[in-house]
Scaffold this motif. Structure first.
Motif, mmCIF file in Angstrom:
data_model
loop_
_atom_site.group_PDB
_atom_site.id
_atom_site.type_symbol
_atom_site.label_atom_id
_atom_site.label_comp_id
_atom_site.label_asym_id
_atom_site.label_seq_id
_atom_site.Cartn_x
_atom_site.Cartn_y
_atom_site.Cartn_z
ATOM 1 N N UNK A 48 24.979 -16.217 -43.353
ATOM 2 C CA UNK A 48 25.897 -15.723 -42.310
ATOM 3 C C UNK A 48 25.461 -14.356 -41.774
ATOM 4 N N UNK A 49 24.331 -13.836 -42.290
ATOM 5 C CA UNK A 49 23.842 -12.536 -41.832
ATOM 6 C C UNK A 49 24.537 -11.364 -42.492
ATOM 7 N N UNK A 50 25.285 -11.631 -43.596
ATOM 8 C CA UNK A 50 25.982 -10.549 -44.303
ATOM 9 C C UNK A 50 25.154 -10.064 -45.478
ATOM 10 N N UNK A 51 25.370 -8.810 -45.844
ATOM 11 C CA UNK A 51 24.649 -8.221 -46.978
ATOM 12 C C UNK A 51 25.087 -8.934 -48.265
ATOM 13 N N UNK A 52 24.125 -9.531 -48.956
ATOM 14 C CA UNK A 52 24.441 -10.437 -50.070
ATOM 15 C C UNK A 52 24.579 -9.668 -51.391
ATOM 16 N N UNK A 77 18.813 -19.932 -47.206
ATOM 17 C CA UNK A 77 19.438 -19.103 -46.172
ATOM 18 C C UNK A 77 19.436 -17.610 -46.468
ATOM 19 N N UNK A 78 18.647 -17.173 -47.471
ATOM 20 C CA UNK A 78 18.605 -15.746 -47.814
ATOM 21 C C UNK A 78 17.340 -15.088 -47.251
ATOM 22 N N UNK A 79 17.530 -13.911 -46.669
ATOM 23 C CA UNK A 79 16.414 -13.151 -46.081
ATOM 24 C C UNK A 79 16.299 -11.802 -46.785
ATOM 25 N N UNK A 80 15.118 -11.456 -47.335
ATOM 26 C CA UNK A 80 14.986 -10.149 -47.985
ATOM 27 C C UNK A 80 15.084 -9.014 -46.974
ATOM 28 N N UNK A 81 15.808 -7.959 -47.363
ATOM 29 C CA UNK A 81 15.923 -6.773 -46.500
ATOM 30 C C UNK A 81 15.749 -5.522 -47.342
ATOM 31 N N UNK A 114 25.723 4.401 -45.205
ATOM 32 C CA UNK A 114 26.764 4.571 -46.230
ATOM 33 C C UNK A 114 28.087 4.088 -45.667
ATOM 34 N N UNK A 115 28.726 3.185 -46.410
ATOM 35 C CA UNK A 115 30.074 2.746 -46.043
ATOM 36 C C UNK A 115 30.127 2.188 -44.611
ATOM 37 N N UNK A 116 29.082 1.445 -44.242
ATOM 38 C CA UNK A 116 29.065 0.790 -42.937
ATOM 39 C C UNK A 116 28.643 1.646 -41.765
ATOM 40 N N UNK A 117 28.222 2.890 -42.045
ATOM 41 C CA UNK A 117 27.813 3.807 -40.966
ATOM 42 C C UNK A 117 26.532 4.540 -41.332
ATOM 43 N N UNK A 118 26.051 5.335 -40.366
ATOM 44 C CA UNK A 118 24.949 6.252 -40.673
ATOM 45 C C UNK A 118 25.477 7.354 -41.583
ATOM 46 N N UNK A 178 22.621 -0.134 -32.851
ATOM 47 C CA UNK A 178 24.015 0.108 -33.216
ATOM 48 C C UNK A 178 24.561 -0.949 -34.190
ATOM 49 N N UNK A 179 23.676 -1.466 -35.028
ATOM 50 C CA UNK A 179 24.084 -2.483 -36.012
ATOM 51 C C UNK A 179 23.200 -2.358 -37.239
ATOM 52 N N UNK A 180 23.821 -2.221 -38.398
ATOM 53 C CA UNK A 180 23.031 -2.101 -39.634
ATOM 54 C C UNK A 180 22.247 -3.396 -39.885
ATOM 55 N N UNK A 181 22.910 -4.555 -39.689
ATOM 56 C CA UNK A 181 22.203 -5.832 -39.941
ATOM 57 C C UNK A 181 20.975 -5.973 -39.047
ATOM 58 N N UNK A 182 21.130 -5.576 -37.787
ATOM 59 C CA UNK A 182 19.985 -5.683 -36.862
ATOM 60 C C UNK A 182 18.827 -4.823 -37.351
ATOM 61 N N UNK A 183 19.142 -3.642 -37.899
ATOM 62 C CA UNK A 183 18.098 -2.761 -38.445
ATOM 63 C C UNK A 183 17.463 -3.405 -39.682
ATOM 64 N N UNK A 184 18.321 -3.928 -40.564
ATOM 65 C CA UNK A 184 17.802 -4.520 -41.801
ATOM 66 C C UNK A 184 16.880 -5.702 -41.509
ATOM 67 N N UNK A 185 17.191 -6.439 -40.452
ATOM 68 C CA UNK A 185 16.351 -7.602 -40.094
ATOM 69 C C UNK A 185 14.951 -7.189 -39.647
#
Length: 367
Positions: free
Chosen positions: A17-21, A114-118, A199-203, A355-362
């Motif tokens: 689902x693109x969430x931090x596992x 469905x898991x992607x290393x980040x 940290x906590x969903x933000x920069x 402006x998205x942590x997931x986009x950066x992690x990808x």
């Protein structure tokens, strides 16, 4: 001097689902199905510890927090990711090649589920780990008997490598001296690896939340000795009794952030090797300087004291490695100092763009 090298590298994932596992999103069985499909190398057992719960049977194992019934029976393990560990190598490049091969295998199998290393060195969303259900009496008693285990709430939200270096035939006194030296110089060298600006969903307002929160409460360096009477008392521990013969004399540097470019691990292992060989640097510390690590975590090489000392240490390591081909591994560190740019700065810039942590992690582990 005969040197030996090994790497333990923790991998975090995004799920389908693109969430931090992490432990809040992922069950042990989900990661276990990945590990089950990865190969076993029977010849590894003399070098790699299996551990009490039998979770660590392979070069890959699930890193997490084991839950117990009111006895020593493990009933669950809350996962934070999958750790890769290499066997012991006489050359730095050998350890890097094995890590790369193991990582690529892990990535391929994980993709089927469905898991992607980040790249993560600190959980970008969870600031603390709170066991649910709360700990029972047996678990509380277990944690109290191991002072370093009091920090489970830290290690479950941090990810980082152990860079292991052993030197044949060194006295215990010399080993402990090297451990104290690496502990002293840790705040100046850890910025080379910084990769935890969320940290906590933000920069976060710095470069490594992991270093800020962890170092001082957890060791920067661990030295494995053969017998209990060789231990020196400190909190956090600097020394630990080896659990298998292959661990005796191992120096484990634990304070670096995770790297998604494994050539940086080669550079950092060469730096540690240079520091072991160096005779010019006289600083020693039994426990990490928490305050200085926090300055380092916030400012990195933009702080003049951190930068100047990092430069001095790098030059000392290069001088100590002068006729050794491993000196060539240091080049990325020189480049980082010249540019002042660590991985953390790159992640911050990408976050400002997406402006998205997931986009950066990808964008991590793409090399």
């Amino acid at each position: 001097m005969m040197f030996f090298f090994g790497i333990e590298h923790e991998v975090a994932f995004l799920n389908q689902a693109g969430k931090f596992a992490d432990f809040s999103e992922t069950k042990y069985a989900e990661f276990n199905q990945i590990v089950e499909r990865l190969p076993t190398y029977p010849n590894d057992y003399s070098q790699l510890r299996v551990g009490d719960a039998g979770i660590k049977k392979k070069r890959w194992y699930i890193e997490g927090f084991e839950r117990f019934a009111d006895s020593d029976k493990v009933i669950d393990c809350l996962p934070k990711g999958i750790e890769i560990r290499t066997t012991i190598h006489s050359q730095i490049q050998g350890a890097i090649d094995e890590l790369t091969e193991s990582f690529n295998l892990l990535r391929e199998v994980a993709a089927d589920y469905g898991f992607t290393p980040v790249l993560a060195s600190f959980n970008p969303y969870k600031t603390i780990f709170e066991p649910n259900p709360p700990l029972n009496d047996y678990e509380i008693q277990q944690l109290q008997s191991y002072p370093d285990e009091h920090t489970a709430n830290i290690y479950m939200v941090t990810y980082g490598p152990d860079l292991n270096i052993s030197i044949a035939d060194l006295s215990v006194e010399k080993l402990i001296d090297i451990g104290r030296k690496l502990t002293y110089y840790s705040p100046y060298i850890v910025p080379f690896s910084y990769s935890a600006p969320f940290y906590n969903g933000n920069l976060w307002d710095g470069l490594s939340v992991r270093t800020f929160v962890r170092t001082g409460k957890r060791p920067a360096t661990l030295v494995f000795v053969e017998k209990a009477e060789q231990l020196i008392t400190s909190v956090p521990s600097l020394t630990k009794v080896a659990r298998i013969p292959a661990e005796v004399g191992r120096i484990e540097f634990k304070a670096f952030d995770s790297c998604d470019d494994f050539s940086l691990y080669a550079a950092l292992l060469a730096l540690l090797k240079g520091l072991v060989l160096d005779e010019s640097l006289t600083g020693r510390a039994t426990i990490p300087d928490a305050e200085l690590h926090q300055v380092s975590a916030k400012q990195g090489f933009s702080n003049a004291e951190i930068f100047d000392n990092a430069n001095k240490i790098l030059q000392a390591a290069a001088a100590a490695l002068k006729n050794d081909s491993d000196i060539n591994f240091l080049t990325p560190l020189k480049n980082i100092l010249e540019s002042g740019e660590t991985k953390a700065q790159e992640l911050i810039k990408q976050y400002q763009r997406f402006n998205s942590i997931e986009a950066v992690l990808k964008q991590t582990y793409l090399k």
